[in-house]
Design an enzyme around this catalytic site. Structure first.
Site, PDB file in Angstrom:
ATOM      1  N   ASP A   1       0.944  -1.153  -0.040  1.00  0.00           N
ATOM      2  CA  ASP A   1      -0.137   0.067  -0.036  1.00  0.00           C
ATOM      3  C   ASP A   1       0.772   1.356   0.173  1.00  0.00           C
ATOM      4  O   ASP A   1       2.032   1.236   0.328  1.00  0.00           O
ATOM      5  CB  ASP A   1      -0.885  -0.106   1.095  1.00  0.00           C
ATOM      6  CG  ASP A   1      -0.352  -0.155   2.488  1.00  0.00           C
ATOM      7  OD1 ASP A   1       0.694  -0.950   2.686  1.00  0.00           O
ATOM      8  OD2 ASP A   1      -0.861   0.248   3.515  1.00  0.00           O
TER       9      ASP A   1
ATOM     10  N   GLU B   1      -0.704  -2.120   5.263  1.00  0.00           N
ATOM     11  CA  GLU B   1       0.055  -2.008   6.287  1.00  0.00           C
ATOM     12  C   GLU B   1       0.018  -0.720   6.956  1.00  0.00           C
ATOM     13  O   GLU B   1      -0.083  -0.798   8.196  1.00  0.00           O
ATOM     14  CB  GLU B   1       1.397  -2.221   5.879  1.00  0.00           C
ATOM     15  CG  GLU B   1       2.510  -2.647   7.025  1.00  0.00           C
ATOM     16  CD  GLU B   1       3.006  -1.363   7.769  1.00  0.00           C
ATOM     17  OE1 GLU B   1       3.179  -1.187   9.129  1.00  0.00           O
ATOM     18  OE2 GLU B   1       3.041  -0.151   7.193  1.00  0.00           O
TER      19      GLU B   1
HETATM   20 NI    NI Z   1       6.360   1.034   5.463  1.00  0.00          NI
END
Ligand code: NI
Length: 391
Positions: free
Chosen positions: A80, A139
């Site tokens: 991401d 994440e």
């Molecule tokens: Ni990172």
């Protein structure tokens, strides 16, 4: 023992690896929106004939079953991007999505993991065991790893290994010490309720602004006076909302902050002290306090055998000088969600190079990586899997 064929393959795929990373860099997608990235990973795996399944709503778990029986090792790369405007406008691969940017290097992780899969797939027949590849979404919001785990990411896995590109370390260096690497990251919200009223008549009121201010000052002593100085901890108040008007005594105050540390006992202690301080400060002034404490990611603690294996590989593949000790960061990483269940470790791969202007902090609009770090990361992934299964 280092697999020389893997080394050669990855050297040969150098240009392809760069191109993959640049493509991903130019098309960043935010947490839980990694649809094109997921499709791209799937297509790439299709072309290699590697089996995979998609996770919901985004993400991919791929598997290479070796020709010989053995254990299972998982390699994780996150995918991401962030809502940051890219300031590297002159790059040929600058972000095409306004206000979105791969400002943490997850584009590199995805590309490196794809090339590692390609190189390992070529050695499939010789491989004693199974390699699982976790292309993880989200994440940055600390939710992706949890979702992957729920969908079976580490079921049947014996060991897990992850990498983060690190701009604060020189290119060519790799850090994977035993013990703490990233802190636990929690969020708290304290709501004080007093009694509002006319700004000229405070004696008829309970001023939430005074209660909140007193709390902000007092709570600093939790870290400075109740925690062993050898145990690092941070308690930050990042937001304080109080009052409505210059001549109105505030009825409510809302405070938000974050807590970072490595030791679970310290974490429990800070949580209970936060409640204690909030309730007692409020009581002193006749107000009430409501404390919401939300536990985010655990600390990333590298397991001893795994970290030693990673360091041994770094020495053998990149030379003695490549081993680096980066001090633990108070930042958070949801890789801890895997480590909670399976032993393993998380390595930092240096990508800082002043000549290439790649020392900008992660999450900054000028963040960029020294692409020489890409082959290092890809090979480290692949050699870790190879060595873990062969040991
Ligand atoms: Ni990172």
């Amino acid at each position: 023992m280092i697999n020389v064929k893997i080394k050669e393959s990855i050297q040969n795929y150098d240009e392809e690896l760069k191109a993959l990373r640049r493509k991903l860099h130019s098309e960043p997608e935010l947490s839980w929106e990694e649809e094109n990235t997921t499709n791209f990973v799937c297509e790439y795996l299709d072309n290699l004939g590697i089996h995979y399944r998609r996770t919901k709503p985004t993400g991919v778990i791929a598997t290479i079953e070796g020709g010989k029986p053995g254990k299972t090792v998982a390699l994780r790369g996150d995918m991401d991007a962030l809502s940051v405007e890219e300031l590297n406008k002159n790059l040929p691969y600058v972000s095409k999505a306004e206000g979105k940017m791969h400002a943490c290097g997850h584009d590199a992780h995805t590309a490196m993991l794809l090339i590692a899969a390609k190189a390992l797939n070529e050695q499939k027949n010789e491989l004693p065991g199974t390699v699982r590849f976790l292309f993880q979404p989200a994440e940055e919001v600390a939710e992706g790893a949890k979702a992957m785990v729920k969908q079976g990411a580490v079921d049947g896995v014996d060991n897990v290994f992850g990498i983060h590109i690190w701009s604060q370390m020189p290119t060519g260096k790799v850090s994977c010490p035993v013990g703490p690497a990233f802190a636990s990251a929690d969020l708290f919200k304290v709501t004080f309720k007093g009694r509002g009223g006319h700004g000229a008549m405070p004696h008829d009121c309970i001023d939430a602004a005074i209660v909140a201010s007193s709390f902000v000052m007092n709570v600093q002593t939790v870290v400075s006076r109740t925690i062993d100085a050898q145990k690092p901890a941070v308690l930050t108040i990042g937001k304080m909302v109080v009052g409505t008007r210059f001549n109105v005594i505030a009825e409510n105050a809302v405070i938000e902050g974050t807590v970072r540390c490595f030791d679970p006992k310290t974490r429990d202690h800070i949580e209970s002290q936060l409640r204690h301080y909030a309730e007692n400060v409020a009581a002193t002034y006749g107000a009430t306090a409501d404390v919401e404490y939300i536990r985010g990611t655990q600390a990333v603690i590298n397991e001893e055998k795994s970290a030693n294996l990673a360091q041994m590989i770094v020495k053998e593949v990149f030379g003695e000088d490549a081993v680096y000790f980066e001090k633990p960061t108070m930042g958070g990483e949801d890789f801890s969600d895997y480590l909670e269940r399976v032993p393993g470790c998380f390595a930092l791969v240096g990508s800082g190079n002043p000549e290439k202007d790649t020392e900008w902090a992660h999450h900054h609009g000028k963040f960029n990586i020294d692409e020489d770090a890409l082959t290092i990361g890809a090979e480290l992934y692949a050699q870790y899997a190879w060595n873990y299964l062969n040991k």
